[in-house]
Motif scaffolding. Structure first.
Motif, PDB file in Angstrom:
ATOM      1  N   GLU A 124      -6.524   2.265   0.551  1.00 24.88           N
ATOM      2  CA  GLU A 124      -5.955   1.038   0.135  1.00 24.88           C
ATOM      3  C   GLU A 124      -5.715   0.983  -1.367  1.00 24.88           C
ATOM      4  O   GLU A 124      -6.101   1.941  -2.111  1.00 24.88           O
ATOM      5  CB  GLU A 124      -6.759  -0.186   0.518  1.00 24.88           C
ATOM      6  CG  GLU A 124      -6.633  -0.692   1.673  1.00 24.88           C
ATOM      7  CD  GLU A 124      -5.233  -1.571   1.491  1.00 24.88           C
ATOM      8  OE1 GLU A 124      -4.551  -1.453   0.577  1.00 24.88           O
ATOM      9  OE2 GLU A 124      -4.894  -2.335   2.640  1.00 24.88           O
ATOM     10  N   CYS A 183      -9.652  -4.467   4.896  1.00 21.20           N
ATOM     11  CA  CYS A 183      -8.514  -3.360   5.182  1.00 21.20           C
ATOM     12  C   CYS A 183      -8.813  -2.761   6.531  1.00 21.20           C
ATOM     13  O   CYS A 183      -9.700  -3.194   7.242  1.00 21.20           O
ATOM     14  CB  CYS A 183      -8.938  -2.271   4.149  1.00 21.20           C
ATOM     15  SG  CYS A 183     -10.593  -1.198   4.281  1.00 21.20           S
ATOM     16  N   ASP A 226       0.913  -1.195   0.124  1.00 21.82           N
ATOM     17  CA  ASP A 226       0.030   0.127  -0.041  1.00 21.82           C
ATOM     18  C   ASP A 226       0.863   1.184   0.098  1.00 21.82           C
ATOM     19  O   ASP A 226       0.632   2.413   0.434  1.00 21.82           O
ATOM     20  CB  ASP A 226      -1.049   0.010   1.223  1.00 21.82           C
ATOM     21  CG  ASP A 226      -1.887   1.137   1.268  1.00 21.82           C
ATOM     22  OD1 ASP A 226      -2.452   1.405   0.297  1.00 21.82           O
ATOM     23  OD2 ASP A 226      -2.438   1.589   2.383  1.00 21.82           O
TER      24      ASP A 226
END
Length: 368
Positions: free
Chosen positions: A224, A283, A167
């Motif tokens: 994300e 996430c 990320d």
């Protein structure tokens, strides 16, 4: 700004280089304050003053790790066992070369090439341990980790690819938003939370929550890079993510961001966005929601998620630059306008639409 961060070697519990780049970024911009917790998570805060309500303090979140391999034990000169941390396609991972990195060397190190020569089953681990061999003696011990031997950063047309887009590209977006606010001397407050060890189960975020490190009244927006397998289209704009595989997120934040995205699109015709569930993965918005922190999420559509490409080996991940630039524009707009403003406009428009529908057809509701 993105290249040094996306190029930084990283793995779960070995985010030191990426974290150092973020700290240097903040040090070069005096309006940004940096806080750290015991787990090594970092909270960067820009405070431009103004009359912003405490409930409108927005914190963007992103993680600094990527699936990789961590040194476990020496097997003699030029050989060591490594543990795979983070989700990968094992068969492709075993067929892909690696590069070894040392936390005691600079972030710009190229790494020592290595080959996975065998897998060793071990009880209690998600994947077998792997033995890595190098052509020459390599460092051994804690602080040694490996990444897949893939291009670190490459731009071809409007496509940006690299070994660890997820990320680090999300973290780069967050830093670009901070940089834009600093340059504009914007009268807003914005935080950026950079976490560790997300790829092994949100461990950095969970530690930050346990320690009480996070402002309770803030509004959180997780950033994300999320697989296009969930239905998003690369190049069609950033994603307003309403949930993930495990949970759904705060509807007020999602609604407010959607209203502000529509507002931005009306002002800048080149801006566009997508609104999706993105349920192919989970996430950090989920543990935040579970801890009763008001949280929404955004995402960049990601190709070759966790380096899983079409071939027999792992491949670079990739995103579209227009999606990344669009996400920066959106989050700057959200930071300046405030989610509450967007939500108020969205709610008023929805109330008006629903009332007009009833007014138009009320007389048709005759008794049956």
């Amino acid at each position: 700004m993105a290249k040094p961060l996306i190029s930084a070697p990283t793995a779960p519990f070995h985010e030191h280089f990426a974290s150092g780049i973020a700290r240097a970024f903040a040090a070069a911009r005096p309006p940004i304050q940096v806080l750290h917790d015991r787990g090594g998570n970092s909270l960067l805060i820009y405070d431009g003053g103004g009359q912003q309500e405490e409930d409108e303090f927005i914190v963007l979140t992103a993680h600094l790790d990527h699936p990789g391999l961590v040194w476990r034990t020496s097997q003699g000169s030029g050989r060591a066992l490594f543990e795979i941390l983070g989700g990968v396609e094992l068969e492709k991972a075993l067929a892909t070369g690696v590069r070894l990195f040392d936390l005691n060397r600079p972030a710009t190190q190229r790494g020592i090439p290595g080959t996975i020569v065998r897998a060793v089953e071990e009880e209690g681990t998600r994947y077998p341990l792997v033995e890595v061999a190098t052509a020459r003696d390599s460092p051994q011990g804690p602080g040694i980790f490996a990444m897949w031997d893939l291009p670190t950063f490459r731009v071809r047309g409007r496509r940006l690819s690299g070994r660890a887009i997820d990320d680090l590209a999300g973290a780069a977006v967050a830093l670009c938003v901070l940089d834009s606010l600093v340059r504009q001397q914007a009268s807003v407050r914005l935080g950026v939370l950079l976490t560790r060890a997300e790829e092994v189960g949100f461990v950095g975020m969970l530690a930050a929550l346990e320690a009480g490190f996070l402002p309770r009244r803030a509004l959180y927006i997780n950033i994300e890079c999320s697989s296009v397998a969930a239905g998003a289209v690369l190049g069609a704009g950033p994603i307003l993510r309403v949930g993930d595989r495990l949970w759904v997120f705060d509807p007020d934040i999602s609604g407010g961001m959607a209203a502000l995205a529509d507002e931005l699109a009306s002002q800048q015709p080149t801006f566009r966005y997508q609104r999706k569930l993105m349920d192919s993965g989970a996430c950090e918005a989920t543990p935040l929601m579970q801890a009763d922190y008001r949280t929404g999420a955004v995402a960049l559509p990601l190709g070759n998620y966790h380096n899983s490409g079409p071939g027999a080996q792992l491949a670079p991940e990739y995103i579209h630059l227009d999606d990344a630039n669009g996400l920066v524009r959106l989050l700057v707009h959200v930071s300046q306008r405030g989610i509450g403003t967007g939500l108020a406009h969205s709610a008023a428009a929805l109330d008006s639409m629903l009332a007009s529908r009833l007014a138009q057809y009320r007389d048709h509701l005759l008794p049956l």
